[in-house]
Design a protein around this motif. Structure first.
Motif, mmCIF file in Angstrom:
data_model
loop_
_atom_site.group_PDB
_atom_site.id
_atom_site.type_symbol
_atom_site.label_atom_id
_atom_site.label_comp_id
_atom_site.label_asym_id
_atom_site.label_seq_id
_atom_site.Cartn_x
_atom_site.Cartn_y
_atom_site.Cartn_z
ATOM 1 N N ILE A 7 0.870 -1.176 0.000
ATOM 2 C CA ILE A 7 0.000 0.000 0.000
ATOM 3 C C ILE A 7 0.907 1.227 0.000
ATOM 4 C CG2 ILE A 7 -1.889 1.205 1.154
ATOM 5 C CD1 ILE A 7 -2.484 -1.393 2.681
ATOM 6 N N VAL A 8 0.801 2.014 -1.077
ATOM 7 C CA VAL A 8 1.664 3.187 -1.207
ATOM 8 C C VAL A 8 0.866 4.360 -1.787
ATOM 9 C CG1 VAL A 8 3.790 4.116 -2.203
ATOM 10 C CG2 VAL A 8 3.630 1.672 -1.706
ATOM 11 N N PRO A 9 0.879 5.536 -1.152
ATOM 12 C CA PRO A 9 1.359 5.768 0.199
ATOM 13 C C PRO A 9 0.295 5.359 1.218
ATOM 14 C CG PRO A 9 0.493 7.800 -0.719
ATOM 15 C CD PRO A 9 0.337 6.751 -1.798
ATOM 16 N N SER A 10 0.700 5.000 2.400
ATOM 17 C CA SER A 10 -0.254 4.595 3.439
ATOM 18 C C SER A 10 -0.987 5.816 3.973
ATOM 19 C CB SER A 10 0.493 3.904 4.593
ATOM 20 O OG SER A 10 1.177 2.762 4.117
ATOM 21 N N GLN A 11 -2.281 5.626 4.200
ATOM 22 C CA GLN A 11 -3.124 6.712 4.691
ATOM 23 C C GLN A 11 -3.805 6.282 5.990
ATOM 24 O OE1 GLN A 11 -5.856 7.419 1.467
ATOM 25 N NE2 GLN A 11 -4.282 8.306 0.139
ATOM 26 N N PRO A 12 -4.217 7.241 6.818
ATOM 27 C CA PRO A 12 -4.866 6.885 8.096
ATOM 28 C C PRO A 12 -6.063 5.947 7.919
ATOM 29 C CG PRO A 12 -4.323 9.213 8.080
ATOM 30 C CD PRO A 12 -4.017 8.700 6.683
ATOM 31 N N GLY A 13 -6.816 6.129 6.853
ATOM 32 C CA GLY A 13 -7.981 5.281 6.610
ATOM 33 C C GLY A 13 -7.629 3.842 6.270
ATOM 34 N N ASP A 14 -6.351 3.579 6.049
ATOM 35 C CA ASP A 14 -5.916 2.206 5.761
ATOM 36 C C ASP A 14 -5.802 1.374 7.036
ATOM 37 O OD1 ASP A 14 -3.584 3.427 3.259
ATOM 38 O OD2 ASP A 14 -5.691 2.815 3.046
ATOM 39 N N SER A 15 -5.872 2.021 8.179
ATOM 40 C CA SER A 15 -5.798 1.281 9.447
ATOM 41 C C SER A 15 -6.983 0.336 9.553
ATOM 42 C CB SER A 15 -5.812 2.259 10.635
ATOM 43 O OG SER A 15 -4.648 3.045 10.649
ATOM 44 N N ALA A 16 -6.696 -0.948 9.584
ATOM 45 C CA ALA A 16 -7.729 -1.984 9.557
ATOM 46 C C ALA A 16 -7.043 -3.333 9.708
ATOM 47 C CB ALA A 16 -8.510 -1.943 8.244
ATOM 48 N N VAL A 17 -7.834 -4.384 9.754
ATOM 49 C CA VAL A 17 -7.279 -5.733 9.711
ATOM 50 C C VAL A 17 -7.324 -6.207 8.262
ATOM 51 C CG1 VAL A 17 -7.526 -8.128 10.471
ATOM 52 C CG2 VAL A 17 -7.982 -6.254 12.070
ATOM 53 N N TYR A 18 -6.224 -6.737 7.776
ATOM 54 C CA TYR A 18 -6.122 -7.198 6.403
ATOM 55 C C TYR A 18 -6.035 -8.724 6.390
ATOM 56 C CZ TYR A 18 -5.527 -2.418 4.936
ATOM 57 O OH TYR A 18 -5.752 -1.088 4.691
ATOM 58 N N PHE A 19 -6.939 -9.318 5.634
ATOM 59 C CA PHE A 19 -6.967 -10.766 5.505
ATOM 60 C C PHE A 19 -6.490 -11.185 4.127
ATOM 61 C CE2 PHE A 19 -9.046 -12.037 9.347
ATOM 62 C CZ PHE A 19 -9.899 -11.011 9.693
ATOM 63 N N CYS A 20 -5.614 -12.146 4.111
ATOM 64 C CA CYS A 20 -5.220 -12.835 2.891
ATOM 65 C C CYS A 20 -6.158 -14.032 2.735
ATOM 66 C CB CYS A 20 -3.771 -13.286 3.063
ATOM 67 S SG CYS A 20 -3.123 -14.319 1.760
ATOM 68 N N ALA A 21 -6.590 -14.325 1.521
ATOM 69 C CA ALA A 21 -7.487 -15.463 1.303
ATOM 70 C C ALA A 21 -7.088 -16.162 0.011
ATOM 71 C CB ALA A 21 -8.941 -15.001 1.239
ATOM 72 N N ALA A 22 -7.395 -17.437 -0.070
ATOM 73 C CA ALA A 22 -7.021 -18.222 -1.250
ATOM 74 C C ALA A 22 -8.146 -19.156 -1.637
ATOM 75 C CB ALA A 22 -5.752 -19.019 -0.960
ATOM 76 N N SER A 23 -8.185 -19.449 -2.927
ATOM 77 C CA SER A 23 -9.192 -20.372 -3.450
ATOM 78 C C SER A 23 -8.507 -21.409 -4.324
ATOM 79 C CB SER A 23 -10.230 -19.603 -4.268
ATOM 80 O OG SER A 23 -11.065 -20.494 -4.970
ATOM 81 N N GLY A 24 -8.985 -22.635 -4.240
ATOM 82 C CA GLY A 24 -8.360 -23.709 -5.005
ATOM 83 C C GLY A 24 -9.059 -24.049 -6.284
#
Lengths: 115, 115
Positions: free
Chosen positions: A77-94
């Motif tokens: 994430i570039v540039p990081s902004q205050p609104g980017d504060s959150a939990v980020y989940f990685c997910a995958a599908s087979g």
């Protein structure tokens, strides 16, 4: 059995700098990878995805990189902004063509953007 | 922007009782899902639903769980004989396309507390 691993529970980054969130997976059958962002008291919000036939996908400030040989992906994430504060989940599908299969999620990384 | 709507936002039930969690997916979406997140843990896939039938379900989705699309707009998750370990945040999601490239749209969740 953690097929999708996010090893950093939290990450603190200064506003304006680059945030790099990492994700590793163990299942070689995964073909699609997605990143979701989640604010408290809300459901996950889709950010960006990448197919295993690509190594990079970009959407505005968000770029996902995939290293299939290392079974590793990252979200920049570039540039990081205050609104980017959150939990980020990685997910995958087979399932290469199917959204009917469920996603396998990592445990999430809490990104904190400091002013 | 279209939303996935979930009701109620919080449900408290006694162990052994039945609960129904309700969801209104986005109107032109064809694929529907339930996920759950136990406090402090990762988001877990429960079930996917397409063309009025279950497409896939996880081990969590045992015979106490059922889903239904009773009227073409609502999508419900029923849990019979609730257990303490069913306490979690339950997320409904829907998608228009079969491909996971586009991600899912999640609702804000229903917090189920079994006491």
């Amino acid at each position: 059995d953690q097929q999708v691993k996010q090893n950093s529970p939290s990450l603190s980054v200064q506003e304006g700098r680059i945030s790099i969130l990492n994700c590793d997976y163990t299942n070689s059958m995964f073909d699609y990878f997605l990143w979701y962002k989640k604010y408290p008291a809300e459901g996950p919000t889709f950010l960006i995805s990448i197919s295993s036939i690509k190594d990079k996908n970009e959407d505005g400030r968000f770029t996902v990189f995939l290293n299939k040989s290392a079974k590793h992906l990252s979200l920049h994430i570039v540039p990081s902004q205050p609104g980017d504060s959150a939990v980020y989940f990685c997910a995958a599908s087979g399932n290469p063509g199917g959204g009917a299969d469920g996603l396998t999620f990592g445990k999430g990384t809490h990104l904190i953007i400091q002013p | 922007e279209p939303e996935v709507t979930q009701t109620p936002s919080h449900q408290v039930t006694q162990m052994g009782q039945e609960v129904i969690l309700r969801c209104v997916p986005i109107s032109n979406h064809l694929y529907f899902y339930w996920y759950r997140q136990i406090l402090g843990q990762k988001v877990e896939f429960l079930v996917s639903f397409y063309n009025n039938e279950i497409s896939e379900k996880s081990e969590i989705f045992d015979d106490r769980f059922s889903v239904e699309r009773p009227d073409g707009s609502n999508f419900t998750l029923k849990i019979r004989s609730t257990k303490l370990e069913d306490s979690a945040m339950y997320f409904c999601a829907s998608s228009e396309w079969v491909s996971t490239n586009y991600g899912y749209t999640f609702g804000s969740g229903t917090r189920l507390t079994v006491v």
